[in-house]
Design an enzyme around this catalytic site. Structure first.
Site, mmCIF file in Angstrom:
data_model
loop_
_atom_site.group_PDB
_atom_site.id
_atom_site.type_symbol
_atom_site.label_atom_id
_atom_site.label_comp_id
_atom_site.label_asym_id
_atom_site.label_seq_id
_atom_site.Cartn_x
_atom_site.Cartn_y
_atom_site.Cartn_z
ATOM 1 N N ASP A 110 0.858 -1.182 0.000
ATOM 2 C CA ASP A 110 0.000 0.000 0.000
ATOM 3 C C ASP A 110 0.898 1.238 0.000
ATOM 4 O O ASP A 110 1.353 1.668 -1.051
ATOM 5 C CB ASP A 110 -0.931 -0.062 1.210
ATOM 6 C CG ASP A 110 -1.942 1.069 1.242
ATOM 7 O OD1 ASP A 110 -1.942 1.892 0.325
ATOM 8 O OD2 ASP A 110 -2.747 1.129 2.190
ATOM 9 N N ASP A 166 -7.277 -8.446 6.525
ATOM 10 C CA ASP A 166 -8.278 -8.195 7.560
ATOM 11 C C ASP A 166 -8.686 -6.735 7.645
ATOM 12 O O ASP A 166 -8.023 -5.841 7.128
ATOM 13 C CB ASP A 166 -7.707 -8.572 8.925
ATOM 14 C CG ASP A 166 -6.658 -7.569 9.399
ATOM 15 O OD1 ASP A 166 -5.698 -7.319 8.649
ATOM 16 O OD2 ASP A 166 -6.821 -6.996 10.503
HETATM 17 P P1 IMP Z 1 1.809 -0.340 3.914
HETATM 18 O O1 IMP Z 1 2.886 -0.189 4.968
HETATM 19 O O2 IMP Z 1 0.947 0.908 3.810
HETATM 20 O O3 IMP Z 1 2.353 -0.763 2.567
HETATM 21 O O4 IMP Z 1 0.798 -1.456 4.399
HETATM 22 C C1 IMP Z 1 1.261 -2.517 5.116
HETATM 23 C C2 IMP Z 1 0.225 -3.464 5.611
HETATM 24 O O5 IMP Z 1 -1.015 -2.800 5.870
HETATM 25 C C3 IMP Z 1 -0.088 -4.547 4.626
HETATM 26 O O6 IMP Z 1 0.856 -5.590 4.666
HETATM 27 C C4 IMP Z 1 -1.454 -4.974 5.109
HETATM 28 O O7 IMP Z 1 -1.315 -5.902 6.161
HETATM 29 C C5 IMP Z 1 -2.079 -3.681 5.602
HETATM 30 N N1 IMP Z 1 -2.942 -3.109 4.546
HETATM 31 C C6 IMP Z 1 -2.665 -2.127 3.674
HETATM 32 N N2 IMP Z 1 -3.699 -1.902 2.844
HETATM 33 C C7 IMP Z 1 -4.654 -2.796 3.207
HETATM 34 C C8 IMP Z 1 -5.990 -3.078 2.706
HETATM 35 O O8 IMP Z 1 -6.522 -2.496 1.743
HETATM 36 N N3 IMP Z 1 -6.664 -4.077 3.349
HETATM 37 C C9 IMP Z 1 -6.136 -4.779 4.411
HETATM 38 N N4 IMP Z 1 -4.912 -4.549 4.886
HETATM 39 C C10 IMP Z 1 -4.181 -3.559 4.294
HETATM 40 MG MG MG Z 2 -2.226 -6.513 8.047
#
Ligand code: IMP
Ligand code: MG
Length: 187
Positions: A110, A166
């Site tokens: 994300d 989740d």
């Molecule tokens: P990031 O650090 O923003 O890339 O997100 C890291 C973590 O957030 C991911 O590995 C997911 O576990 C959680 N995450 C991010 N976007 C979503 C979503 O749309 N649905 C569920 N979990 C998310």
């Molecule tokens: Mg997660």
């Protein structure tokens, strides 16, 4: 998009984004790529709990060759639907990654903040090589420039749940990936 009986969707899931078949095709494709890229070499799949646990279980069976698995759990401080970039290791790997070919298995990329932290952390442990396999890649969101070699599916910029992902620990058991209705988390 695969048709799913709407009457079986949980109330808060507004639509199915990726059906079971589409997910399995993507997993199979990544498995074949990894099989080719690491032919004759042992690879260590490092799974980031909990979201990637189902992806890992399917991916490992789609790889032909010598594979080991290990698990890490991290928590990023923040509210239920956004990551803050401040990451804490809740559970570390059991084995050393030094001198090994490592692939980090993630559920979704994300903001990329969690992965940026993980890559920096694992690189400092001197693996022979390190790559990233993510099932979902959220379009237009990557803040950090992460080189992600294996990408399953391009995901619209919505909060998604199911197939391991989740919202407040629920919905991980859905066999498909669906969008969570904004009313379920924007209050
Ligand atoms: P990031 O650090 O923003 O890339 O997100 C890291 C973590 O957030 C991911 O590995 C997911 O576990 C959680 N995450 C991010 N976007 C979503 C979503 O749309 N649905 C569920 N979990 C998310
Ligand atoms: Mg997660």
């Amino acid at each position: 998009m695969q048709e799913v009986d709407k009457t079986t969707l949980p109330l808060e899931v507004s639509k199915v984004i990726f059906g079971e078949d589409e997910i399995q095709e993507a997993v199979k494709r990544i498995g074949e790529q990894i099989t080719q890229d690491y032919a004759g070499q042992k690879v260590l799949l490092v799974t980031v709990l909990k979201g990637a646990f189902i992806f890992m279980a399917d991916l490992v069976r789609a790889i032909k060759g010598d594979v080991e698995i290990d698990f890490m759990a991290v928590s990023s401080y923040g509210d239920g639907s956004k990551s803050s970039g401040v990451v804490r290791i809740i559970k570390d790997l059991n084995a050393s990654v030094e001198g090994r070919h490592v692939i980090i298995v993630e559920d979704i990329l994300d903001s990329g903040l969690t992965l940026t932290y993980l890559l920096r952390n694992l690189k400092s442990r001197k693996p022979l090589s390190i790559e990233v396999a993510t099932l979902l890649f959220k379009e237009g969101k990557q803040q950090a420039n992460i080189r992600c070699k294996y990408i399953g599916l391009m995901c619209p910029d919505e909060f998604v749940v199911g197939y391991g992902l989740d919202y407040n620990e629920s919905y991980r058991n859905l066999p498909y990936i669906g969008a969570l209705d904004a009313s379920a988390y924007e209050q």
